[in-house]
Design an enzyme around this catalytic site. Structure first.
Site, mmCIF file in Angstrom:
data_model
loop_
_atom_site.group_PDB
_atom_site.id
_atom_site.type_symbol
_atom_site.label_atom_id
_atom_site.label_comp_id
_atom_site.label_asym_id
_atom_site.label_seq_id
_atom_site.Cartn_x
_atom_site.Cartn_y
_atom_site.Cartn_z
ATOM 1 C CB SER A 1 -0.916 -0.312 1.543
ATOM 2 O OG SER A 1 -1.581 1.332 1.601
ATOM 3 C CE1 TYR B 1 -3.219 -1.615 6.256
ATOM 4 C CE2 TYR B 1 -3.153 0.543 5.519
ATOM 5 C CZ TYR B 1 -3.085 -0.700 5.102
ATOM 6 O OH TYR B 1 -3.923 -0.944 3.804
#
Length: 248
Positions: free
Chosen positions: A141, A154
């Site tokens: 990501s 995260y």
């Protein structure tokens, strides 16, 4: 084994419920595709439509946090279904509302997104190295490129996964096997349902198209959409005080 057109016969998805992984499998599907293994917690059957009649879809149990089982799992998949042409590492969690303040919740997220990625990635790499061919596609990501204050735990997990995938790819040089790291931005999927969209949001099909193009050109890193590569080249250089304001 891949055919002359680099089309896979067998695809293993670690995180078999992933919308993005399903879109990738559909994008890669051809009459050569014979087996798609969807590995996920529970192991109950998961539907995956849009594939040719030649493709047999099977669901099997897989737990990203059962690190000791990963080597045996991958070996068994190869025994049951033959050489693994493409393995998609698609599992992962965002973490709950308390993940940025709760040490236990943060540790649980790291166990899935980082430790699980490392243990399963090493197991896959061993199999691909033995085969002498195959690609591990790691869904990372852009959140790991520069961590945002609002989701820094995260982001840290994706940074760890991304760094591992990059290093693993270098370690496989010359073996015939390789790793391709995929860095999507905000993707409209079940995981992000209900969240405010970030700029340059895209759909799973857009990520799938980028992955397919990256596999054909044998890229080691793919951004989705591609413009994010240039956006984050700039954002990496933004001063911290500005970066925090951008995330507010």
């Amino acid at each position: 084994m891949m055919n002359a057109f680099d089309q896979p016969q067998t695809v293993l998805v670690l995180g078999g419920r992933s919308d993005i992984a399903h879109a990738i499998v559909r994008e890669l599907a051809s009459p050569s595709l014979t087996t798609v293994v969807l590995a996920h917690r529970g192991g109950d059957d998961v539907a995956l439509d849009g594939l040719p009649d030649s493709a047999h879809v099977v669901s099997v149990p897989f737990d990203a946090t059962d690190h000791a089982a990963h080597s045996g799992f991958v070996e068994q998949m190869a025994k049951d279904y033959g050489d693994l042409d493409i393995v998609i590492q698609a599992f992962g969690q965002l973490g709950g509302d308390t993940v940025n303040t709760d040490p236990t919740a943060a540790g649980d997220l790291v166990d899935v997104n980082v430790t699980g990625a490392v243990s399963s990635g090493l197991a896959v790499a061993t199999q691909l190295r033995t085969q002498g061919h195959g690609v591990l596609v790691v869904l990372s990501s852009v959140a790991g490129v520069r961590t945002r204050p609002s989701n820094f735990v995260y982001g840290a997990t994706k940074a760890g996964q991304d760094a591992f995938a990059t290093g693993l790819g270098h370690s496989l040089a010359g073996t015939g096997a390789r790793v391709m790291t995929v860095r999507p931005g905000f993707v409209r999927s079940a995981m992000t349902d209900g969240m405010d969209e970030a700029p340059f949001a895209c759909d799973p099909s857009d990520v799938a198209a980028a992955v397919a193009a990256g596999l054909r050109s044998k890229k080691s890193v793919v951004w989705a959409p591609g413009i994010l590569r240039y956006v984050f080249a700039v954002l990496r250089l933004v001063p911290g005080v500005v970066w925090r304001k951008l995330d507010s």
